[in-house]
Design a protein around this motif. Structure first.
Motif: not given
Length: 399
Positions: A165, A170, A175
């Motif tokens: 992820k 995520e 990120s």
């Protein structure tokens, strides 16, 4: 007395690990399978975001008709990892031949229960680079860091994205995740397939290079390129050659900037002869000490004129070199000692100007999303940071 005893035990363990690593690497390099690939011509698509990469690769996997071969350094036990497994299971049930290879330590979160489920559904699964005797410590450090997917022997993927992820933005601390991957269709895919087969045999003992269905007839594409495998040797001398032969400019994008003495000497000489050197590394590291490990090199390069940037917009995981704005090297090897001397890596050298220009446009976005490293700031870091630098220097090959 007990303090001395503990100290002697710890010293003995450290010495054993050093000896194990030294002799283990020598043994591996001496017995490694050496190969070189010719220049090929393939159609090549640059992918620079995680969501776009997985949408593209998953679509190709869904359309597979005969075989799917995947090798990833990391497959996480999260919703994206499970979606990946479910897709492979679906294709295996349709009669497609599926092989999955994962690095044993990089994919340590994958449980035996999940592996058994995959195998029961017809998928052949093995772990690469398992820790083993007689060089136990070295084998725990050597990782298969490649990320290879080949579909029907016709479509290939290579680059920096793993499965998890974090790679689709995520993971809040990292990120958005900035990386580069390539989709390759054409004659070069056969070399990518060969690399998978070599790693598969190393992990499983099964010879699959002789499978005709894995090597269909392929047409030439528009981009001239060459794959460059490295296994704890070769990549360092290749990088030195790149730097030494540069005429105008060198761009380096890397999450970890920990060059060897030979590479660092080449960079300093390049700057002294007037070559423009630009380096982008992340502001936010994903591992302890790797950011601080780079500071001592920055202090040498910046006064010679290097432009060194810290990427601000998320985590920067690029593995990229551009020379003279007309050649690029993109693949899995980082600009660090672990990739130079320990890991199994695979890079792709690209010579066609149109593809290099496409990469350069993305690199310009990287630079625009970065800030210049301030020499005065890294010269006046805290004592705590200096201690971290010292520790990083001592164990730099393991970072």
């Amino acid at each position: 007395m007990w303090v001395l005893t503990i100290f002697l035990i710890m010293a003995a363990i450290i010495l054993l690990c050093i000896a194990d690593f030294h002799f283990g690497r020598r043994y591996f390099v001496r017995n490694a399978y050496r190969r070189d690939y010719q220049k090929r011509h393939s159609d090549m698509e640059l992918i620079s975001t995680g969501p776009a990469f997985f949408e593209r690769m998953f679509s190709d996997i869904k359309n597979a008709s005969s075989s799917i071969n995947c090798l990833f350094y990391i497959v996480e036990n999260d919703h994206l990892g499970r979606q990946f497994f479910d897709l492979l299971i679906q294709k295996a049930k349709e009669g497609v031949e599926v092989r999955l290879l994962m690095d044993r330590i990089g994919s340590f979160k994958i449980r035996s229960k999940q592996v058994k489920e995959l195998q029961e559904c017809g998928i052949q699964v093995f772990f690469a680079e398992k820790p083993k005797l007689p060089f136990l410590f070295f084998s725990t450090q050597q990782r298969n860091h490649r990320k290879i997917t080949v579909i029907d022997g016709k479509i290939g993927y290579l680059g920096g994205y793993n499965v998890g992820k974090a790679y689709i933005d995520e993971e809040p601390k990292l990120s958005p995740w900035r990386d580069y991957h390539m989709r390759i269709a054409g004659e070069g895919t056969a070399d990518l397939q060969k690399e998978f087969c070599i790693d598969w045999k190393r992990a499983s003992g099964e010879e699959i290079l002789n499978k005709p269905s894995y090597f269909p007839e392929l047409e030439k594409g528009a981009v001239e390129h060459r794959f460059f495998p490295s296994e704890g040797f070769k990549i360092e001398s290749q990088f030195v050659s790149f730097i030494t032969n540069a005429r105008k400019s060198i761009f380096i994008g890397t999450p970890y900037f920990i060059p060897s003495k030979e590479v660092m000497d080449a960079l300093e000489k390049a700057l002294k002869r007037g070559i423009k050197v630009t380096i982008v590394t992340p502001e936010r590291p994903d591992h302890p000490l790797v950011k601080e490990a780079a500071f001592k090199f920055f202090r040498r390069l910046i006064p010679l004129g290097a432009d060194i940037y810290h990427y601000q917009n998320g985590f920067y995981h690029s593995k990229l070199i551009i020379l003279d704005d007309e050649f690029c090297d993109l693949g899995t090897a980082n600009f660090d000692l672990r990739s130079f001397y320990v890991n199994l890596e695979l890079n792709n050298f690209t010579y066609t100007q149109s593809f290099v220009d496409e990469v350069r446009k993305e690199v310009q976005k990287d630079i625009e999303g970065s800030t210049l490293v301030d020499l005065e700031k890294i010269n006046s870091v805290s004592i705590f940071t200096r201690v971290k630098e010292g520790i990083a220097s001592m164990i730099s090959i393991l970072l």
